[in-house]
Scaffold this active site. Sequence first.
Site, PDB file in Angstrom:
ATOM      1  N   ARG A 103       0.876  -1.121  -0.132  1.00 51.32           N
ATOM      2  CA  ARG A 103       0.033   0.076  -0.099  1.00 51.32           C
ATOM      3  C   ARG A 103       0.896   1.124  -0.099  1.00 51.32           C
ATOM      4  NH1 ARG A 103      -2.232   1.056   4.148  1.00 51.32           N
ATOM      5  NH2 ARG A 103      -1.467  -0.284   5.639  1.00 51.32           N
TER       6      ARG A 103
ATOM      7  N   LYS B 100      -9.580  -2.632   1.588  1.00 52.97           N
ATOM      8  CA  LYS B 100      -9.166  -1.512   2.602  1.00 52.97           C
ATOM      9  C   LYS B 100     -10.045  -0.418   2.139  1.00 52.97           C
ATOM     10  CE  LYS B 100      -6.015  -3.901   4.755  1.00 52.97           C
ATOM     11  NZ  LYS B 100      -6.521  -4.416   6.223  1.00 52.97           N
TER      12      LYS B 100
ATOM     13  N   TYR C 119      -1.459  -3.469  -7.040  1.00 52.20           N
ATOM     14  CA  TYR C 119      -1.146  -4.072  -5.813  1.00 52.20           C
ATOM     15  C   TYR C 119      -2.363  -4.296  -4.810  1.00 52.20           C
ATOM     16  CZ  TYR C 119       1.474  -7.102  -2.668  1.00 52.20           C
ATOM     17  OH  TYR C 119       2.051  -7.848  -1.746  1.00 52.20           O
TER      18      TYR C 119
ATOM     19  N   HIS D 244     -11.124  -2.672  11.529  1.00 53.52           N
ATOM     20  CA  HIS D 244     -10.088  -3.524  11.063  1.00 53.52           C
ATOM     21  C   HIS D 244      -9.830  -4.667  12.065  1.00 53.52           C
ATOM     22  CE1 HIS D 244      -5.484  -3.329   9.564  1.00 53.52           C
ATOM     23  NE2 HIS D 244      -6.145  -4.324   9.207  1.00 53.52           N
TER      24      HIS D 244
ATOM     25  N   ARG E 222       2.440 -12.043  -0.527  1.00 48.70           N
ATOM     26  CA  ARG E 222       1.172 -12.556  -0.212  1.00 48.70           C
ATOM     27  C   ARG E 222       0.640 -13.764  -0.661  1.00 48.70           C
ATOM     28  NH1 ARG E 222      -1.439  -8.670   3.373  1.00 48.70           N
ATOM     29  NH2 ARG E 222       0.249  -7.050   3.599  1.00 48.70           N
TER      30      ARG E 222
ATOM     31  N   SER F  67      -0.272  -3.638  12.234  1.00 48.34           N
ATOM     32  CA  SER F  67       0.626  -4.563  11.505  1.00 48.34           C
ATOM     33  C   SER F  67       1.820  -5.334  11.977  1.00 48.34           C
ATOM     34  CB  SER F  67       1.022  -4.017  10.044  1.00 48.34           C
ATOM     35  OG  SER F  67       1.886  -3.147  10.344  1.00 48.34           O
TER      36      SER F  67
ATOM     37  N   ASP G 207      -9.464 -10.020   9.036  1.00 47.38           N
ATOM     38  CA  ASP G 207      -8.907  -8.833   9.092  1.00 47.38           C
ATOM     39  C   ASP G 207      -9.932  -7.628   9.154  1.00 47.38           C
ATOM     40  OD1 ASP G 207      -6.908  -6.901   8.140  1.00 47.38           O
ATOM     41  OD2 ASP G 207      -7.739  -6.481   5.959  1.00 47.38           O
TER      42      ASP G 207
ATOM     43  N   CYS H  77       1.674  -8.191  14.127  1.00 46.44           N
ATOM     44  CA  CYS H  77       1.222  -8.593  15.365  1.00 46.44           C
ATOM     45  C   CYS H  77       0.752  -9.972  15.318  1.00 46.44           C
ATOM     46  CB  CYS H  77       0.473  -7.947  16.261  1.00 46.44           C
ATOM     47  SG  CYS H  77       1.024  -6.356  17.044  1.00 46.44           S
ATOM     48  N   GLY H  78       0.570 -10.567  14.084  1.00 44.99           N
ATOM     49  CA  GLY H  78       0.165 -11.750  13.781  1.00 44.99           C
ATOM     50  C   GLY H  78      -1.447 -12.222  13.998  1.00 44.99           C
TER      51      GLY H  78
END
Length: 613
Positions: A73, A224, A215, A244, A390, A266, A291, A268-269
Amino acid sequence: MKIDELKHAGLKRWIEEAKTLMTPDSVEICDGSAAEYDRMIKITVDAKLATVLNESKRPGSVLFRSDPSDVARVEDRTYIASKNKEDAGPTNNWMDPAELKQKMRALYKGSMRGRVMYVIPFSMGQIGSNIAKIGVEITDSPYVVANMHIMARVGTKVLDVLGADGFFVPCLHSVGKPLAPGETDNGKWPCAPMADKYISHFPETREIWSYGSGYGGNALLGKKCLALRIASVLARDEGWLAEHMLILKITNPEGEVKYIAGAFPSACGKTNLAMLIPTLPGWKVETVGDDIAWMKFGKDGRLYAINPEAGFFGVAPGTNDESNHNAMETIKKNTIFTNCGLTEDGDIWWEQIGYGAPGKEIIDWKGVKRPAPKTDKSPKGEEIAHPNARFTAPAKQCPCIAKEWEDPAGVPISAFLFGGRRPKTIPLVNQSKSWIHGVFMGSIVGSEVTAAVISDQVGQVRRDPFAMLPFCGYNMGDYFKHWIKIGKTAEEKGWADKLPKIFFVNWFRKNEQDKFIWPGYGENSRVLAWIFDRCDGKGKSLETPIGTLPAAGAIERPAGVSEQDMAELLRVDIDGWKKEIEDVRKNHYPKFGSHLPDELKSELEAIEKRLEG
Ligand code: TSX
Ligand code: MN
């Protein structure tokens, strides 16, 4: 289907306008069929943009390599174009909508020359659900069409629900690389130079205009752009929440079920947590979403959540059988990989996949042949897979997907989790004393900047309130107010006791030797179990100045965690918290100026007082 066959006059007009502006060779309205998906993949393979993976190892799967300038992004190029700058707020890029449209029209002019203009009708949420929203994406990228097939519900069924005058969010996208007569992409991922990339949102007219990037988050406009930035504005106006957040289902040994939603910055799993395999005997975790959560009050006063997506667009590096077995199973077939390594035997590979690469050589994400790594680690900057590589995979392939994930009514949420990577100060888990204290917790979410990101801020906390900083389509101060208002609404209607309980968790505490003291992953189920019990008013607890913590022994110590470390994980670090609060007061809250709600200022002062004792 032809444009003339469309029933929706507004949709027809918008498609004609786009066609006139971008002058594609032809227009196709997507039906969402499997044949269409296969055709998109074939087009990209023929253009040498995609490689078909080994059918016996990774059936139905392909690998794309993007342009090195188009790997993530682009926040600098992302705009919230409201009439007044104030409405975009201090944390979004802003431009006057008329000015931005003028700039972008010049770029879009003729930008689809030599290409097909695809029209993708899609539903975020189960088609026909009263929480779902319809979007239509116009794009010149078959990569986008294929990914949208996985990530959203797409095609003719959506047009049927839209009818002749239904509401949809128009989402315009072009990669910004017109083709000369006879020219093909021929292995070169099409995109525009950085200075011409724009990811634009017009919250007042509910429009999305994206130009120059192919992308993920820049181009799959349902995710998003629609499900967070535009939906957050719709949610504010209509009294619901677009967040989110992951959504997980948890079942205790007695067979009782609860649903938990969680927001994390982002790295943090989040996807790992959504698919966690509990180490605690008898407990079960299943996935509703990894997500995004859209939540509305039900008639019973509870907050019901749906996952508006239909697939996972997850970070590949770091995903392995230990960190996320269920994700590894999910991506075994019918998956689109982007910017991963390609092994000699036609499979994908990435850093921390859990094994070295087979064979002598491997092709890296830039398409360069390299020696195959013997271990699954590479020096920083020399990765085989791009760190933001990804996978795009259908949610229904996930072995632990909850059966309710497709329920149009959604699932009732019992708890919200907030978290971040915080090596110091923040305890393993902390329950808020009230809704407003929980909103305070959400507002101070952040991760400590590690050496993994090149920054002069290493060691400082980078705040990402509610993990929404890059995804809120309006003023972040007003967003805090909206969360406070949700609490007030519940109170007025007599539903206050049905609001989700709010918890702050931290899996990332470190000791003096810079080692993690909590094993994380499946052992996080111990924390989830305490949270589960707290939702029923059970689970031994302790009132402290910073919130309600587990009493000593309330969370059973996992193997390998010393009694001292456990005490440290649950200690209230008064001095550390005084510094934390000071940082919020001096550096974080002032950013929101006059839009910062008084309730949060009062909450800050209340905690400060309690810390003074
Ligand atoms: O995803 C993670 N979770 C949540 C899992 C459900 N990660 C990976 C973060 C990067 C995306 C974690 N990393 C977690 C975690 O709970 N915890 C940690 C930190 C950690 C890393 C390695 C170990 C322990 C903790 N390994 C050993 O102790 C051997
Ligand atoms: Mn995300």
